[in-house]
Design a protein around this motif. Structure first.
Motif, PDB file in Angstrom:
ATOM      1  N   MET A   1       0.827  -1.211   0.000  1.00  0.00           N
ATOM      2  CA  MET A   1       0.000   0.000   0.000  1.00  0.00           C
ATOM      3  C   MET A   1       0.857   1.256   0.000  1.00  0.00           C
ATOM      4  O   MET A   1       0.556   2.242  -0.692  1.00  0.00           O
ATOM      5  CB  MET A   1      -0.935   0.001   1.216  1.00  0.00           C
ATOM      6  CG  MET A   1      -2.064  -1.006   1.156  1.00  0.00           C
ATOM      7  SD  MET A   1      -3.043  -1.005   2.692  1.00  0.00           S
ATOM      8  CE  MET A   1      -3.607   0.703   2.737  1.00  0.00           C
ATOM      9  N   GLY A   2       1.936   1.247   0.772  1.00  0.00           N
ATOM     10  CA  GLY A   2       2.820   2.404   0.833  1.00  0.00           C
ATOM     11  C   GLY A   2       3.495   2.686  -0.494  1.00  0.00           C
ATOM     12  O   GLY A   2       3.536   3.833  -0.955  1.00  0.00           O
TER      13      GLY A   2
ATOM     14  N   ILE B   1       5.113   2.231   8.365  1.00  0.00           N
ATOM     15  CA  ILE B   1       3.764   2.771   8.541  1.00  0.00           C
ATOM     16  C   ILE B   1       3.673   4.231   8.112  1.00  0.00           C
ATOM     17  O   ILE B   1       2.752   4.619   7.389  1.00  0.00           O
ATOM     18  CB  ILE B   1       3.312   2.598  10.008  1.00  0.00           C
ATOM     19  CG1 ILE B   1       3.253   1.111  10.359  1.00  0.00           C
ATOM     20  CG2 ILE B   1       1.946   3.247  10.227  1.00  0.00           C
ATOM     21  CD1 ILE B   1       2.898   0.816  11.797  1.00  0.00           C
ATOM     22  N   THR B   2       4.632   5.053   8.542  1.00  0.00           N
ATOM     23  CA  THR B   2       4.604   6.463   8.142  1.00  0.00           C
ATOM     24  C   THR B   2       4.692   6.650   6.635  1.00  0.00           C
ATOM     25  O   THR B   2       3.924   7.449   6.070  1.00  0.00           O
ATOM     26  CB  THR B   2       5.732   7.236   8.854  1.00  0.00           C
ATOM     27  OG1 THR B   2       5.574   7.107  10.272  1.00  0.00           O
ATOM     28  CG2 THR B   2       5.695   8.709   8.487  1.00  0.00           C
ATOM     29  N   PRO B   3       5.589   5.953   5.912  1.00  0.00           N
ATOM     30  CA  PRO B   3       5.587   6.084   4.445  1.00  0.00           C
ATOM     31  C   PRO B   3       4.277   5.670   3.796  1.00  0.00           C
ATOM     32  O   PRO B   3       3.930   6.169   2.725  1.00  0.00           O
ATOM     33  CB  PRO B   3       6.732   5.144   4.014  1.00  0.00           C
ATOM     34  CG  PRO B   3       7.650   5.119   5.166  1.00  0.00           C
ATOM     35  CD  PRO B   3       6.757   5.177   6.378  1.00  0.00           C
ATOM     36  N   MET B   4       3.524   4.756   4.445  1.00  0.00           N
ATOM     37  CA  MET B   4       2.221   4.373   3.911  1.00  0.00           C
ATOM     38  C   MET B   4       1.161   5.440   4.189  1.00  0.00           C
ATOM     39  O   MET B   4       0.272   5.697   3.368  1.00  0.00           O
ATOM     40  CB  MET B   4       1.798   3.025   4.521  1.00  0.00           C
ATOM     41  CG  MET B   4       0.498   2.455   3.986  1.00  0.00           C
ATOM     42  SD  MET B   4      -0.976   2.969   4.918  1.00  0.00           S
ATOM     43  CE  MET B   4      -0.687   2.159   6.489  1.00  0.00           C
ATOM     44  N   LEU B   5       1.262   6.089   5.350  1.00  0.00           N
ATOM     45  CA  LEU B   5       0.260   7.080   5.739  1.00  0.00           C
ATOM     46  C   LEU B   5       0.430   8.414   5.021  1.00  0.00           C
ATOM     47  O   LEU B   5      -0.561   9.111   4.767  1.00  0.00           O
ATOM     48  CB  LEU B   5       0.311   7.309   7.254  1.00  0.00           C
ATOM     49  CG  LEU B   5      -0.164   6.160   8.149  1.00  0.00           C
ATOM     50  CD1 LEU B   5       0.033   6.522   9.614  1.00  0.00           C
ATOM     51  CD2 LEU B   5      -1.623   5.839   7.873  1.00  0.00           C
TER      52      LEU B   5
ATOM     53  N   ASP C   1       9.878   8.276   0.819  1.00  0.00           N
ATOM     54  CA  ASP C   1       8.987   7.283   1.421  1.00  0.00           C
ATOM     55  C   ASP C   1       8.913   5.993   0.612  1.00  0.00           C
ATOM     56  O   ASP C   1       8.478   4.959   1.124  1.00  0.00           O
ATOM     57  CB  ASP C   1       7.582   7.874   1.586  1.00  0.00           C
ATOM     58  CG  ASP C   1       7.497   8.839   2.753  1.00  0.00           C
ATOM     59  OD1 ASP C   1       8.377   8.778   3.623  1.00  0.00           O
ATOM     60  OD2 ASP C   1       6.561   9.659   2.795  1.00  0.00           O
ATOM     61  N   VAL C   2       9.306   6.041  -0.647  1.00  0.00           N
ATOM     62  CA  VAL C   2       9.458   4.818  -1.430  1.00  0.00           C
ATOM     63  C   VAL C   2      10.735   4.097  -1.018  1.00  0.00           C
ATOM     64  O   VAL C   2      10.774   2.870  -0.872  1.00  0.00           O
ATOM     65  CB  VAL C   2       9.476   5.133  -2.942  1.00  0.00           C
ATOM     66  CG1 VAL C   2       9.938   3.918  -3.748  1.00  0.00           C
ATOM     67  CG2 VAL C   2       8.088   5.557  -3.419  1.00  0.00           C
ATOM     68  N   GLY C   3      11.795   4.873  -0.803  1.00  0.00           N
ATOM     69  CA  GLY C   3      13.093   4.276  -0.474  1.00  0.00           C
ATOM     70  C   GLY C   3      13.155   3.667   0.906  1.00  0.00           C
ATOM     71  O   GLY C   3      13.782   2.608   1.102  1.00  0.00           O
ATOM     72  N   PHE C   4      12.531   4.301   1.899  1.00  0.00           N
ATOM     73  CA  PHE C   4      12.599   3.819   3.282  1.00  0.00           C
ATOM     74  C   PHE C   4      12.239   2.341   3.406  1.00  0.00           C
ATOM     75  O   PHE C   4      13.052   1.534   3.869  1.00  0.00           O
ATOM     76  CB  PHE C   4      11.677   4.659   4.163  1.00  0.00           C
ATOM     77  CG  PHE C   4      12.407   5.544   5.137  1.00  0.00           C
ATOM     78  CD1 PHE C   4      13.264   4.999   6.075  1.00  0.00           C
ATOM     79  CD2 PHE C   4      12.227   6.913   5.115  1.00  0.00           C
ATOM     80  CE1 PHE C   4      13.937   5.804   6.980  1.00  0.00           C
ATOM     81  CE2 PHE C   4      12.895   7.729   6.012  1.00  0.00           C
ATOM     82  CZ  PHE C   4      13.747   7.182   6.946  1.00  0.00           C
ATOM     83  N   PRO C   5      11.024   1.940   3.020  1.00  0.00           N
ATOM     84  CA  PRO C   5      10.678   0.515   3.186  1.00  0.00           C
ATOM     85  C   PRO C   5      11.448  -0.413   2.269  1.00  0.00           C
ATOM     86  O   PRO C   5      11.650  -1.580   2.601  1.00  0.00           O
ATOM     87  CB  PRO C   5       9.169   0.481   2.886  1.00  0.00           C
ATOM     88  CG  PRO C   5       8.895   1.694   2.075  1.00  0.00           C
ATOM     89  CD  PRO C   5       9.877   2.734   2.531  1.00  0.00           C
ATOM     90  N   LEU C   6      11.880   0.069   1.093  1.00  0.00           N
ATOM     91  CA  LEU C   6      12.611  -0.791   0.173  1.00  0.00           C
ATOM     92  C   LEU C   6      13.960  -1.230   0.747  1.00  0.00           C
ATOM     93  O   LEU C   6      14.474  -2.290   0.385  1.00  0.00           O
ATOM     94  CB  LEU C   6      12.840  -0.069  -1.162  1.00  0.00           C
ATOM     95  CG  LEU C   6      11.636   0.005  -2.111  1.00  0.00           C
ATOM     96  CD1 LEU C   6      11.997   0.810  -3.354  1.00  0.00           C
ATOM     97  CD2 LEU C   6      11.160  -1.385  -2.511  1.00  0.00           C
TER      98      LEU C   6
END
Length: 314
Positions: A37-38, A281-285, A70-75
């Motif tokens: 989702m993020g 969670i924050t990158p998704m929100l 915010d794309v890079g953080f979770p990746l």
């Protein structure tokens, strides 16, 4: 030197995020859903900002950089964690650990600086609207973005190089689901108290200085909003700024807890939850907060969906 060479060629063992939970598969599915989702939300926001000419403004240009971060953080963290869970592995090479730490710190510092510069953008837009085109011209926006990225690269290069040059001759088990600076320092077999003190001092500069700029900017913005006599303009300014303040609160709340609250006041399990919050969670929100509360983004999305529906009917 031998201890250092051993560190350079060894592996670290990561503690799985799912090892302290009951239904592992359910939690894994939840993390995978939030991760998807993020990525999808930020990708859509980037696409809308790029394609819709009405979003070619300084505010949305800065917002596009936030979505990119915010794309890079979770990746950097989630695919590795998911692969380890599916393959039954829990280790990471020294080089992989260094890369994780570098890119996470790069994006974290860059986002902190970017959020403070976005607050200045809102301050100029609300308090000095007639001078906005000049004060936020393209060259200034590019300088802002360059400053945020350069700050991230500089801090990440220094902190990562210092941290990974400590000898890690004790346990190589990182009590965290990715390589983060506070967790790695606990594994060093040398005294790191001086470096931890320097890290706390740099944390004041890296976190509190941008946060003070944000507080100053929004105190002026709030005063200007309260003085507005046109209800529609007041509502628009409040909606836009409150979205940004929400993002700032989510990001800085987690960052201050991790890097400014002494480690004796929080457990590794709490660190995992907080790290998961700002890395997933924050990158998704963030795209949901901006897209749902900003009319321009909603209009651009409806426009794109309308075009797609029209083409499918044809």
């Amino acid at each position: 030197m031998r201890e250092l060479n051993q560190s350079m060629t060894s592996y670290f063992t990561l503690m799985s995020l799912f090892s302290h939970s009951g239904p592992h598969l359910v939690l894994f599915s939840l993390v995978a859903t939030i991760f998807t989702m993020g990525l999808l939300g930020n990708a859509i926001l980037l696409f809308l900002i790029h394609t819709d000419s009405r979003l070619h403004t300084p505010m949305y240009f800065l917002l596009s950089q936030l979505s990119l971060l915010d794309v890079g953080f979770p990746l950097v963290t989630i695919p590795k964690m998911a692969a380890d869970f599916l393959q039954g592995e829990d280790f990471i090479s020294f080089e992989g650990c260094a890369a994780q730490m570098f890119f996470l710190m790069l994006m974290g510092v860059s986002e902190g600086v970017l959020l403070s510069l976005m607050s200045y953008d809102r301050y100029v837009a609300v308090c000095h609207p007639l001078h906005y085109p000049m004060l936020m011209r393209r060259q200034v926006c590019l300088l802002m973005v360059g400053t945020s990225w350069l700050s991230g690269v500089l801090v990440a290069s220094i902190q990562t190089s210092i941290t990974l040059h400590f000898p890690y001759c004790a346990s190589r088990t990182v009590d965290h689901f990715f390589c983060e600076l506070p967790a790695l320092l606990k594994l060093s077999c040398t005294d790191t108290s001086a470096y931890e003190l320097a890290l706390s001092i740099s944390g004041v500069l890296i976190l509190l200085l941008p946060l003070s700029l944000i507080a100053t900017s929004y105190s002026h913005v709030l005063g200007a909003i309260l003085r507005m006599h046109i209800t529609e303009a007041q509502h628009k300014a409040f909606t836009t700024c409150s979205s940004h303040i929400t993002v700032v609160g989510l990001f800085y709340g987690a960052a201050v807890f991790m890097y400014m609250v002494p480690s004796t006041y929080h457990s590794p399990q709490q660190d995992n939850v907080v790290s998961l919050f700002y890395s997933l969670i924050t990158p998704m929100l963030n795209p949901l907060i901006y897209s749902l509360r900003n009319r321009e983004v909603r209009v651009a999305l409806v426009k794109i969906l309308g075009r797609a529906g029209f083409r499918s009917k044809r």
